[in-house]
Design an enzyme around this catalytic site. Structure first.
Site, PDB file in Angstrom:
ATOM      1  N   LYS A  63       4.541 -32.635   7.128  1.00 52.86           N
ATOM      2  CA  LYS A  63       4.137 -31.981   5.877  1.00 52.86           C
ATOM      3  C   LYS A  63       3.978 -33.019   4.761  1.00 52.86           C
ATOM      4  CE  LYS A  63       6.168 -27.646   7.372  1.00 52.86           C
ATOM      5  NZ  LYS A  63       7.316 -26.739   7.420  1.00 52.86           N
ATOM      6  N   GLN A 107      13.036 -26.770   4.339  1.00 54.87           N
ATOM      7  CA  GLN A 107      12.795 -26.559   5.772  1.00 54.87           C
ATOM      8  C   GLN A 107      13.903 -25.686   6.382  1.00 54.87           C
ATOM      9  OE1 GLN A 107       9.991 -27.723   7.470  1.00 54.87           O
ATOM     10  NE2 GLN A 107      10.753 -26.476   9.150  1.00 54.87           N
ATOM     11  N   ASP A 130       6.167 -21.669   0.573  1.00 51.58           N
ATOM     12  CA  ASP A 130       6.411 -21.048   1.884  1.00 51.58           C
ATOM     13  C   ASP A 130       6.184 -19.539   1.827  1.00 51.58           C
ATOM     14  OD1 ASP A 130       6.901 -22.487   4.167  1.00 51.58           O
ATOM     15  OD2 ASP A 130       9.048 -22.760   3.777  1.00 51.58           O
TER      16      ASP A 130
END
Ligand code: NAD
Length: 315
Positions: A63, A107, A130
């Site tokens: 990412k 994460q 997200d």
């Protein structure tokens, strides 16, 4: 996108090349970032990794690499698995206030001592790239897609469904869609996205009865289960669009055993039998997987535009 036009909406299917679609979106994100730079705006993404989960480390590194390749400002934070929840919350609150950062990605999974729901809720909704903050979940659930930041994997799957519709010269409105899996990361947000596109949506899960019959009624099938090759060709209506979100690692067999390859990836769909009947199908790897990072970059770009009251790019 490598396309084989399906003349009879059956064999051979249109194999949706998620890698090519993802690369195309990443190129466009880089171009859009170039346009924003002329206005003095640099999209900023902060990634936060807690603990030593090797798969998480690989995902976070990918990412950050993609953010840099798109010309974004990128910051990585690596925290010990021993940290207190309060320390992680303090970092997020600092990033919420940081004008250089437009997107914050923590994460998952987090160590057991840290409550992921509390952490997701602490991220400023407009920086929640997200799409897991309760406000973004609520906006998506109420059909207000234009104001939400949408979860990356289902949003990426949706783009692949649109590609398939173009290729098959069809449209989604009124079609029946079955999603297998009801997780808050994939299954439920996928249902919201398909509902917003006027599909008649069924969510199947581990307690569903007669799953093959439920799936046979669908024009669009999204498998997000985590069960290797569970969905077989004889579950699928001829011509259906089959989107395989599953990523399952199996031990290597046959030819590639002992040649340095210790495992292989398969999806939740048995590609060999499903591709004999589907109208369009995603492979694993190379289908939905690559879309997640591309959608994260899209969300970061959108967040940067909104923060600066600049029109969002049409992507
Ligand atoms: P999860 O474990 O949170 O949810 C799985 C769902 O499948 C559950 O709702 C469960 O009810 C359902 N299920 C389990 N067994 C079933 C059965 N036999 N019949 C019917 N339903 C069943 O998983 P998740 O996080 O939603 O992920 C699903 C899959 O997608 C996994 O393989 C995961 O690795 C993959 N995934 C891929 C990406 C990506 O491509 N970037 C992102 C997220 C998840």
């Amino acid at each position: 996108v490598t396309a084989r036009r399906s003349t009879s909406r059956g064999y051979p299917p249109f194999v949706i090349d998620g890698k090519a679609v993802s690369n195309d979106r990443l190129d466009r994100a880089r171009d859009e970032a170039g346009e924003l730079a002329k206005k003095g705006i640099v999209p900023g993404l902060a990634t936060v990794l807690v603990g030593e989960n090797p798969a998480s480390r690989v995902y976070v590194a990918a990412k950050s690499r993609a953010a840099k390749a798109c010309g974004f400002h990128s910051e990585q934070f690596e925290l010990s698995s021993e940290i207190q929840e309060s320390e992680l919350l303090a970092l997020i609150l600092r990033l919420n206030e940081d004008p250089l950062i437009h997107g914050i990605l923590v994460q998952l999974p987090l160590p057991p001592a840290i409550n992921p729901t509390k952490i997701m809720a602490s991220i400023a909704p407009h920086k929640d790239v997200d799409g897991f903050h309760p406000i973004n979940v609520w906006l998506a659930a109420s059909g207000d897609m234009s104001r939400a930041l949408l979860p990356c994997t289902p949003a990426g799957a949706m783009i692949l469904i649109d590609k398939a519709c173009v290729e098959l010269e069809t449209h989604l409105s009124g079609k029946s869609a079955v999603i297998i899996g009801r997780s808050s990361i994939v299954g439920r947000p996928m249902a919201n996205l398909l509902l917003a596109r006027d599909c008649t949506v069924t969510i199947a899960h581990s307690k569903s009865r007669n799953l093959p019959d439920i799936v046979r009624g669908a024009a669009v099938i999204v498998a997000a289960v985590g069960q290797p090759e569970m969905v077989r060709g004889d579950w699928i209506a001829p011509g259906a669009i089959v989107i395989d979100v599953g990523i399952n690692r199996l031990p290597a067999t046959g030819q590639n055993r002992g040649e340095g390859s210790e495992s292989r990836l398969v999806g939740d769909v048995d590609f060999a039998t499903a591709s004999l009947v589907a109208g369009a199908i995603t492979p694993v790897p190379g289908g939905v997987g690559p879309m997640t990072i591309a959608m994260l970059m899209t969300n970061t770009l959108i967040a940067a535009c909104r923060a600066n009251s600049v029109a969002e790019p049409m992507m």
